[in-house]
Design an enzyme around this catalytic site. Structure first.
Site, mmCIF file in Angstrom:
data_model
loop_
_atom_site.group_PDB
_atom_site.id
_atom_site.type_symbol
_atom_site.label_atom_id
_atom_site.label_comp_id
_atom_site.label_asym_id
_atom_site.label_seq_id
_atom_site.Cartn_x
_atom_site.Cartn_y
_atom_site.Cartn_z
ATOM 1 N N GLY A 12 0.834 -1.194 0.000
ATOM 2 C CA GLY A 12 0.000 0.000 0.000
ATOM 3 C C GLY A 12 0.869 1.245 0.000
ATOM 4 C CB CYS A 13 0.139 4.676 1.070
ATOM 5 S SG CYS A 13 0.925 6.292 1.203
ATOM 6 C CG PHE A 14 5.844 4.976 -0.854
ATOM 7 C CD1 PHE A 14 5.320 6.220 -0.562
ATOM 8 C CD2 PHE A 14 6.416 4.804 -2.110
ATOM 9 C CE1 PHE A 14 5.346 7.264 -1.479
ATOM 10 C CE2 PHE A 14 6.470 5.840 -3.037
ATOM 11 C CZ PHE A 14 5.924 7.070 -2.716
ATOM 12 C CG HIS A 155 0.443 0.956 6.242
ATOM 13 N ND1 HIS A 155 0.382 1.927 5.279
ATOM 14 C CD2 HIS A 155 0.522 -0.221 5.590
ATOM 15 C CE1 HIS A 155 0.420 1.356 4.089
ATOM 16 N NE2 HIS A 155 0.504 0.057 4.251
#
Length: 164
Positions: A12-14, A155
Site C-alpha cells: 500500500g502507500c509507502f 497502516h
C-alpha cells in the site's frame, strides 16, 4: 556494514509502511520508492505497473528477513488485491520482491504460516515477484510521516503477537 542486507516489499502507500518499519529492531535505514513496473526513472505521477515499495536496510545480526516479513503481514491487509485503505490500484498491491531463491522460499513459508493462522479473513493475496530495480521516490516522499505526523496512513499494527 558487512552484516547489512536489503529487503524490498510493498503493502500500500509507502509512507505508512516506512514509518512503522523505521522503528523496528535491526532496521538501519528505509527508503520509499517504486518497484516492479514498466518504465525507467518512475515518478509519483508516472509509474505504470510499479508498486509503491520500500527498501529496508537491516542488520542480519539483529533481525532477519523472516522477522521483516512477519511484521509486514501484521501492519497491512495482505488479503486485498491492489488495495490498502482508500488507495486502489496496482501501485498499492501487496508484494514481496525476492532477490534469490532462499528469500522466495522464506516468503512462501511465511505466507503459509499467515494463511494457516486464520487471523485474516480470507487468504493472502501478496504476490511474490523477482526483484528488478528499486527506484528511489522523490525527496518529498521520504520520511513523509516524520515531517507531517498528521499525514495520511492506513497502516497500523493489527496484531501485536508474531506469526512466527
Amino acid at each position: 556494514m558487512s552484516n547489512y542486507k536489503k529487503a524490498y516489499i510493498a503493502g500500500g502507500c509507502f509512507w505508512g509502511m516506512e514509518d512503522l518499519f523505521r522503528t523496528q529492531k535491526g532496521i538501519q535505514d528505509t527508503e520509499v520508492g517504486y518497484i516492479g513496473g514498466q518504465n525507467d526513472n518512475p515518478t509519483y505521477k508516472n509509474h505504470p505497473g510499479h508498486a509503491e515499495g520500500i527498501e529496508i536496510t537491516y542488520d542480519e545480526n539483529e533481525t532477519s528477513f523472516k522477522h521483516i516479513l512477519d511484521y509486514f503481514f501484521r501492519i497491512h491487509n495482505p488479503t486485498t488485491v491492489d488495495r490498502q485503505g482508500n488507495d486502489i490500484g496496482s501501485s498499492y498491491r501487496s508484494a514481496i520482491f525476492f532477490q534469490n531463491e532462499d528469500e522466495k522460499a522464506q516468503a512462501e513459508e511465511i505466507i503459509k504460516i499467515v494463511n494457516d493462522s486464520n487471523k485474516w479473513e480470507g487468504k493472502v493475496a501478496t504476490t511474490l515477484e523477482p526483484y528488478s530495480k528499486f527506484w528511489t521516490a522523490e525527496p518529498e516522499h521520504q520520511d513523509y510521516l516524520v515531517r507531517k505526523p498528521d499525514g495520511y496512513t492506513c497502516h497500523f499494527e493489527r496484531f501485536s503477537d508474531s506469526f512466527i
